[in-house]
Motif scaffolding. Sequence first.
Motif, mmCIF file in Angstrom:
data_model
loop_
_atom_site.group_PDB
_atom_site.id
_atom_site.type_symbol
_atom_site.label_atom_id
_atom_site.label_comp_id
_atom_site.label_asym_id
_atom_site.label_seq_id
_atom_site.Cartn_x
_atom_site.Cartn_y
_atom_site.Cartn_z
ATOM 1 N N GLU A 13 -0.088 -5.116 -15.407
ATOM 2 C CA GLU A 13 1.098 -5.191 -16.271
ATOM 3 C C GLU A 13 1.771 -6.561 -16.188
ATOM 4 O O GLU A 13 2.981 -6.664 -15.984
ATOM 5 N N ILE A 17 -0.510 -9.065 -8.470
ATOM 6 C CA ILE A 17 -0.466 -8.055 -7.404
ATOM 7 C C ILE A 17 -1.222 -8.569 -6.172
ATOM 8 O O ILE A 17 -0.779 -8.386 -5.038
ATOM 9 N N GLN A 83 -5.078 8.062 -1.260
ATOM 10 C CA GLN A 83 -3.815 8.313 -0.570
ATOM 11 C C GLN A 83 -3.282 9.708 -0.946
ATOM 12 O O GLN A 83 -2.871 10.456 -0.083
ATOM 13 N N GLU A 163 -4.835 5.176 3.707
ATOM 14 C CA GLU A 163 -3.920 5.872 4.627
ATOM 15 C C GLU A 163 -4.495 7.223 5.069
ATOM 16 O O GLU A 163 -3.904 8.281 4.813
ATOM 17 N N HIS A 196 -0.565 2.334 8.051
ATOM 18 C CA HIS A 196 0.785 1.815 8.296
ATOM 19 C C HIS A 196 1.096 1.668 9.780
ATOM 20 O O HIS A 196 1.925 0.849 10.153
HETATM 21 N N1 LIG Z 1 -1.491 0.676 -12.174
HETATM 22 C C1 LIG Z 1 -0.479 -0.153 -11.892
HETATM 23 N N2 LIG Z 1 0.231 -0.766 -12.864
HETATM 24 C C2 LIG Z 1 1.246 -1.611 -12.579
HETATM 25 N N3 LIG Z 1 1.614 -1.944 -11.322
HETATM 26 C C3 LIG Z 1 0.956 -1.371 -10.311
HETATM 27 C C4 LIG Z 1 -0.117 -0.439 -10.524
HETATM 28 N N4 LIG Z 1 -0.595 -0.043 -9.315
HETATM 29 C C5 LIG Z 1 0.170 -0.674 -8.405
HETATM 30 N N5 LIG Z 1 1.093 -1.470 -8.986
HETATM 31 C C6 LIG Z 1 2.069 -2.330 -8.303
HETATM 32 O O1 LIG Z 1 1.352 -3.179 -7.443
HETATM 33 C C7 LIG Z 1 2.079 -3.407 -6.241
HETATM 34 C C8 LIG Z 1 1.193 -3.065 -5.069
HETATM 35 O O2 LIG Z 1 0.978 -1.649 -5.081
HETATM 36 P P1 LIG Z 1 0.008 -0.949 -4.036
HETATM 37 O O3 LIG Z 1 -0.015 0.495 -4.351
HETATM 38 O O4 LIG Z 1 -1.268 -1.684 -4.008
HETATM 39 O O5 LIG Z 1 0.809 -1.234 -2.665
HETATM 40 P P2 LIG Z 1 0.553 -0.658 -1.220
HETATM 41 O O6 LIG Z 1 0.533 -1.818 -0.293
HETATM 42 O O7 LIG Z 1 -0.633 0.242 -1.202
HETATM 43 O O8 LIG Z 1 1.895 0.180 -1.003
HETATM 44 P P3 LIG Z 1 2.205 1.520 -0.170
HETATM 45 O O9 LIG Z 1 2.181 1.155 1.273
HETATM 46 O O10 LIG Z 1 3.574 1.872 -0.623
HETATM 47 O O11 LIG Z 1 1.188 2.557 -0.545
HETATM 48 C C9 LIG Z 1 3.334 -2.551 -6.332
HETATM 49 O O12 LIG Z 1 4.404 -3.389 -6.724
HETATM 50 C C10 LIG Z 1 3.010 -1.538 -7.418
HETATM 51 O O13 LIG Z 1 4.175 -1.147 -8.100
#
Ligand SMILES: Nc1ncnc2c1ncn2[C@@H]1O[C@H](COP(=O)(O)OP(=O)(O)OP(=O)(O)O)[C@@H](O)[C@H]1O
Length: 277
Positions: A13, A17, A83, A163, A196
Amino acid sequence: MSLEFRNITLYLENRIILEDVSFSCSGRITAVMGTNGAGKTSLLKSLLGLYHPGRGEILLDGINLGQLKSPVRRAQLLSYVPQDCQAAGCPVQEFVVMGRNPYLKFWQMPGKKEYEAVEHALEELGIQDLKNRTMEHLSGGERKLCYLARARVQEAGWMVLDEPESGLDFGRRRLLLSRLREYLTKHGKHAIMSVHDPALADAYADRVVLLQEGRILDCISQEDENYEERMMEGLRRLYGRQLDWVRGAAGRAVVWRGDRNADHSELCESRKPGAGL
Ligand SMILES: Nc1ncnc2c1ncn2[C@@H]1O[C@H](COP(=O)(O)OP(=O)(O)OP(=O)(O)O)[C@@H](O)[C@H]1O
């Protein structure tokens, strides 16, 4: 068996990332750590082909996964425990046996051999009693163990675990990860997991990748001479300066100095505005 991430950059989006993420996995288990939203799941989904990085490549035993077209071949190389383990409306046994699908012809039903593999996996995870229960009636932790059993019967060279410890009780977390290590060692397989809890990463992973806001902060191996110093420095940069090791006859552990009286405000300050939590 090798797994290497080369310069992975992922946009979702129109937001960046993952940015220029490069590391290789080593030993049996590689753990990926980072605060909420750091990009751990996105990294694992890029490996699974669910997200498509705009730049970089992922090489598994020399195979460029971005160019791998066959989902069946991918499922033989990589199994996945997400997850959120969604409830399926089928008996546990039927859910777990789906792990054998990449080895069956499209017209072929699972047979004695496949169900024996299911029995074995359920037994190893100590959940034989769930065999005839319906997935949607299980607790979150029980469901997670069933997903793990499915990944186990899939017999892929690499397990991708997002996780795996979440939703499991204190004892089962340890049991699960030690059984996972045993399984990987016995069968010459590997795993990459997001986690985590630094204590679990320290106890069970051979290499720890620290992610901060989509970039690599550090990538540390247990074999590195300065592993403890680098690990602690990385953890403090992610979570706060009050973190420390304690060492005793039973081993080492990561603790918060002062714990309930510790000042955790640093944690909130380290989050980007609007990042939530
Ligand atoms: N399909 C998607 N579309 C838009 N943004 C996304 C999408 N998937 C993840 N994000 C964004 O990408 C970023 C990383 O998300 P991700 O789920 O990879 O983090 P994470 O390290 O696994 O977090 P957590 O420990 O909370 O699970 C976040 O800001 C999330 O909002």
